[in-house]
Write an enzyme that holds these catalytic residues in place. Structure first.
Site, PDB file in Angstrom:
ATOM      1  CG  HIS A   1      26.457  48.514  43.766  1.00 52.61           C
ATOM      2  ND1 HIS A   1      25.129  48.915  43.699  1.00 52.61           N
ATOM      3  CD2 HIS A   1      26.506  47.560  44.731  1.00 52.61           C
ATOM      4  CE1 HIS A   1      24.423  48.244  44.580  1.00 52.61           C
ATOM      5  NE2 HIS A   1      25.228  47.417  45.224  1.00 52.61           N
TER       6      HIS A   1
ATOM      7  CD  GLU B   1      21.496  46.899  52.000  1.00 53.96           C
ATOM      8  OE1 GLU B   1      20.613  46.421  51.278  1.00 53.96           O
ATOM      9  OE2 GLU B   1      22.185  47.899  51.673  1.00 53.96           O
TER      10      GLU B   1
ATOM     11  CG  HIS C   1      17.543  43.148  52.720  1.00 53.71           C
ATOM     12  ND1 HIS C   1      18.807  43.679  52.598  1.00 53.71           N
ATOM     13  CD2 HIS C   1      17.109  42.949  51.450  1.00 53.71           C
ATOM     14  CE1 HIS C   1      19.122  43.804  51.321  1.00 53.71           C
ATOM     15  NE2 HIS C   1      18.098  43.371  50.609  1.00 53.71           N
TER      16      HIS C   1
ATOM     17  CG  ASP D   1      14.674  45.964  46.238  1.00 49.19           C
ATOM     18  OD1 ASP D   1      14.676  45.904  47.459  1.00 49.19           O
ATOM     19  OD2 ASP D   1      15.597  45.495  45.534  1.00 49.19           O
TER      20      ASP D   1
ATOM     21  CG  ASP E   1      18.818  50.378  51.352  1.00 50.58           C
ATOM     22  OD1 ASP E   1      19.477  51.412  51.517  1.00 50.58           O
ATOM     23  OD2 ASP E   1      19.243  49.400  50.716  1.00 50.58           O
TER      24      ASP E   1
ATOM     25  CG  ASP F   1      15.329  42.307  47.802  1.00 47.50           C
ATOM     26  OD1 ASP F   1      14.481  43.145  48.101  1.00 47.50           O
ATOM     27  OD2 ASP F   1      16.534  42.412  48.085  1.00 47.50           O
TER      28      ASP F   1
ATOM     29  CD  GLU G   1      16.549  46.384  50.902  1.00 44.60           C
ATOM     30  OE1 GLU G   1      15.906  45.498  50.292  1.00 44.60           O
ATOM     31  OE2 GLU G   1      17.636  46.832  50.492  1.00 44.60           O
TER      32      GLU G   1
ATOM     33  CG  ASP H   1      25.363  50.443  40.398  1.00 47.81           C
ATOM     34  OD1 ASP H   1      25.042  49.328  39.961  1.00 47.81           O
ATOM     35  OD2 ASP H   1      25.253  50.771  41.587  1.00 47.81           O
TER      36      ASP H   1
ATOM     37  CG  ASP I   1      17.768  49.655  47.413  1.00 48.13           C
ATOM     38  OD1 ASP I   1      17.826  49.521  46.194  1.00 48.13           O
ATOM     39  OD2 ASP I   1      18.183  48.801  48.216  1.00 48.13           O
TER      40      ASP I   1
END
Length: 349
Positions: free
Chosen positions: A103, A234, A273, A311, A298, A309, A270, A106, A341
């Protein structure tokens, strides 16, 4: 350019086979092994996600971060950004992956104004260009963070305030230009706060119209500047927003077809998700694939006993096999890849 070294004790990770006792060796991933007509490197197209891997602090909804990182220790935000980028490229090079993704916020700190934010980004992008040239590592995709800043508390393109809509548009415009500079193969839209908490104060049709107009403007501008990356959306059903407009693969595909945008977009699916939407991973992959819209993945998972989430890295070999079958049957991910991710856990220090 000469890069500062953050992992001097780590040699490049190599394939040593399933019998290797070396914890820093690949047991199963042999990048040069040919499977179904392609090397594993070509099939998987691994990418390291910048936000979790290098900017994650180990925080969770109930506690502050625990990570103290060498590249994050300077008091100067721009020096931190430079150091973090060098650490990221060293990590990718030693891990043997070909791509990274990020991003805007980031890699470069947000300034007091949009102009200052853009100047910060331009400075770091120049460094990224140099590092890409030196290492051969490429940008799989980039995206704009339209969810962290308080201005986006009610969304970006679906925000009721036209000033926020315009600010989000300016931010995406800059990131499309950035993707062009860095040779991004894809550009991702993640509508983390594009949704609603209650229908009592929501004009859903109007908000969806605004979201479609926003995406159409991005398509038009990319064409104008000659940025030919694959656009990706996404899907995510909830968290942080109670209901998000990009709920799952089927919802996103229906939205794109309704607004005449389907030819311009594919999906970045993902696992975490998909399970938050009460699907399994392979279901959402298959829905996207059967519609010719599976573009990237992802590679993470959630914890079915937690409602947020998380991850985490995928560790279920059966689920991973089912996912790869979908990808293999459609002939691969094309310009997409498998993004790492995954967050470092809070206790992983």
């Amino acid at each position: 350019m000469k890069m500062k070294t953050y992992f001097p004790e780590i040699d490049p990770i190599k394939y040593e086979g399933p019998d290797s006792k070396n914890p820093l060796a690949f047991k199963w991933y042999d990048p040069d092994a040919v499977v179904a007509g392609k090397t594993m490197r070509e099939h998987l197209r691994y990418s390291v996600a910048y936000w979790h891997t290098f900017k994650g602090t180990g925080s969770d909804p109930f506690g502050a971060g625990t990570m103290v990182r060498e590249w994050d220790s300077s008091g100067d935000p721009m020096k931190i950004a430079e150091d973090t980028l060098c650490a990221a490229f060293e990590f990718c090079r030693k891990l043997g992956v070909d791509y990274y993704c990020f991003h805007d916020r980031d890699i470069a700190p947000e300034g007091a104004t949009l102009q200052e934010s853009n100047r910060n980004l331009d400075h770091i992008v120049k460094l990224a260009q140099d590092l890409q040239g030196d290492t051969g590592i490429s940008l799989l995709w980039n995206t704009a963070n339209l969810f962290s800043h308080p201005r986006f508390m009610h969304g970006a393109s679906t925000n009721p305030d036209a000033h926020v809509f315009a600010y989000a548009g300016a931010q995406v415009k800059k990131m499309l230009e950035t993707g062009l500079k860095l040779g991004a193969e894809n550009y991702v839209f993640w509508g983390g706060r594009e949704g609603y908490e209650t229908l009592l104060n929501t004009d859903m049709k109007r908000e969806l119209d605004h979201l479609a107009a926003f995406l159409q403007m991005a398509v038009n501008y990319a064409k104008e500047i000659g940025f030919d990356a694959q656009f990706l959306i996404e899907p995510k059903p909830k968290e942080p927003t109670k209901h998000q407009y990009d709920f799952d693969s089927a919802t996103v595909i229906g939205f794109l077809k309704t607004y005449g945008l389907a030819e311009h977009f594919k999906l970045n699916v993902e696992c975490n998700h998909a399970t938050l939407a009460a699907h399994n991973f392979e279901h959402d992959l298959l829905v996207a694939s059967q519609n010719g819209m599976l573009g990237s993945v992802d590679a993470n998972r959630g914890d079915l006993l937690l409602g947020w989430d998380t991850d985490q890295f995928p560790t279920d070999v059966y689920q991973a096999t089912m996912a790869m079958l979908v990808i293999l049957r459609q002939g691969g991910l094309g310009r997409g890849g498998l993004n790492f991710d995954a967050k470092v856990r809070r206790g992983s220090v």
